[in-house]
Design an enzyme around this catalytic site. Structure first.
Site, PDB file in Angstrom:
ATOM      1  N   ALA A  66       0.894  -1.314  -0.172  1.00  0.00           N
ATOM      2  CA  ALA A  66      -0.037   0.101   0.062  1.00  0.00           C
ATOM      3  C   ALA A  66       0.992   1.174  -0.034  1.00  0.00           C
ATOM      4  O   ALA A  66       1.383   1.556   1.144  1.00  0.00           O
ATOM      5  CB  ALA A  66      -0.987  -0.003   1.237  1.00  0.00           C
ATOM      6  N   TYR A  97       6.671  10.374   6.284  1.00  0.00           N
ATOM      7  CA  TYR A  97       5.776   9.349   5.899  1.00  0.00           C
ATOM      8  C   TYR A  97       5.779   9.476   4.357  1.00  0.00           C
ATOM      9  O   TYR A  97       6.143   8.459   3.748  1.00  0.00           O
ATOM     10  CB  TYR A  97       4.303  10.139   5.633  1.00  0.00           C
ATOM     11  CG  TYR A  97       3.251   9.279   5.492  1.00  0.00           C
ATOM     12  CD1 TYR A  97       2.692   7.976   5.973  1.00  0.00           C
ATOM     13  CD2 TYR A  97       2.328   9.578   4.269  1.00  0.00           C
ATOM     14  CE1 TYR A  97       1.785   7.222   5.492  1.00  0.00           C
ATOM     15  CE2 TYR A  97       1.359   8.961   3.777  1.00  0.00           C
ATOM     16  CZ  TYR A  97       1.134   7.790   4.314  1.00  0.00           C
ATOM     17  OH  TYR A  97      -0.111   7.041   3.706  1.00  0.00           O
TER      18      TYR A  97
END
Ligand code: UDP
Length: 316
Positions: free
Chosen positions: A113, A144
């Protein structure tokens, strides 16, 4: 098939588990519960097709032979990955490599993902998969963005050097039931605020855009990609682009709320526009989202209403 889902207690992970079980697979879910919650899996208690292990995938692990791995584990909302900065970098690197090792060991396929955040604050619009992105490598969001970009490199290296059958999905903003009511995302924040009759918090002038995909559409796309022969990244998201102000308006309509808007500062490096080009997914997977924003918000209403009731009960 016997399938491993990392991040199984998260928003997307838990919906994926449900769909895999409904399709007749057996599933082993793992999660360290840093942002996921067992509430998302509570309805599966007693389901013989599902087992759960609480573990951190950053430590090497083995769950026995599996046919496929869905690597969904990572903090994903901006406040959560800022709070869990180092953990986010580690799950994208060490955690993803441990998942790849399992796939390599058992000759299993693996879908990772990834995210539209790989494009950073994009200068190409809408974003196609061959755009390399505009990412600040040292800004607050870098924990991130760079973890996810490194993870993509790692997945491609395991594909190219070890022959693992890998798939990369770049997920754009997705919403639906089980989106954590307090994880700070725009849909969950505004739905909760609208139902509580509190002001809707709009960051910046609200003219930045996002494209919101309903969770069932996304899961369908993920499953199609996992069965495909495609190894390069594929965008999945809903190309209907909304400003945050338009999104707030839709939420007020669906909730029949009379909440006002409250403008707050825009977080640093908050992308100004985001919209997927999904031509590849359409061509390769025959996939196109079916659920409009207003329909999806309506489908999510019961979930947020139950969270509001729970919050009001604890407030006494
Ligand atoms: N946002 C907002 N109010 C909120 C939460 C978020 O205006 O209460 C904005 C945020 O600044 C961003 C967009 O909504 O521009 C989407 O934010 P989210 O955290 O949902 O996801 P992102 O796409 O930034 O990862």
């Amino acid at each position: 098939m016997h399938v491993l889902v990392t991040g199984a207690a998260g928003f997307l992970g838990s919906h994926l588990v449900d769909r895999l079980l409904a399709d007749g697979h057996t599933v082993i879910g793992v999660d360290n519960l840093s942002t996921g919650t067992l509430e998302n899996l509570a309805h599966l208690t007693g389901n013989s097709g599902f087992t759960f292990q609480e573990r951190d995938i950053c430590q090497p692990f083995d769950v026995g032979r599996v046919d496929y791995v869905f690597n969904m584990a990572s903090p994903a909302s901006p406040p959560e990955y800022l709070r869990l900065a180092i953990e986010t970098l580690r799950v994208g690197s060490a955690g993803t490599e441990n998942a790849l090792q399992i796939a390599a060991r058992y000759g299993a396929g693996l879908l990772h993902a990834s995210t539209s955040e790989c494009y950073g604050d994009p200068q190409v619009h809408p974003q196609t998969e061959d755009y390399w992105g505009n990412v600040n490598p040292v800004g607050p969001r870098s924990v991130y963005d760079e973890a996810k970009r490194y993870a993509e490199a790692l997945v491609m290296a395991y594909h190219r050097s070890r022959g693992v059958n890998t798939h990369l999905v770049r997920i754009f903003n997705t919403y639906g039931p089980r989106l954590h009511p307090s994880d700070g995302r725009v849909i969950s924040n505004l739905m909760m605020q609208a139902l509580l009759g509190e002001p809707l918090t709009i960051y910046g002038d609200g003219k930045q855009t996002r494209s919101f995909c309903y969770v069932d559409d996304l899961i369908e796309g993920i499953l199609r990609l996992s069965r495909s022969a495609e190894h390069m990244p594929v965008n999945l998201g809903n190309p209907d682009e909304y400003t945050i102000l338009e999104c707030a308006k839709a939420i007020l309509e669906v909730t029949k709320s009379r909440s006002e808007l409250r403008f707050e500062p825009l977080p640093q490096d908050d992308p100004t526009r985001r919209c997927p080009n999904i031509a590849r997914a359409e061509k390769l997977l025959g996939w196109i989202p079916q659920v409009s924003l207003r329909e999806g918000l309506t489908k999510s209403l019961d979930f947020f209403q139950s969270k509001v009731q729970a919050q009001l009960a604890t407030r006494g």
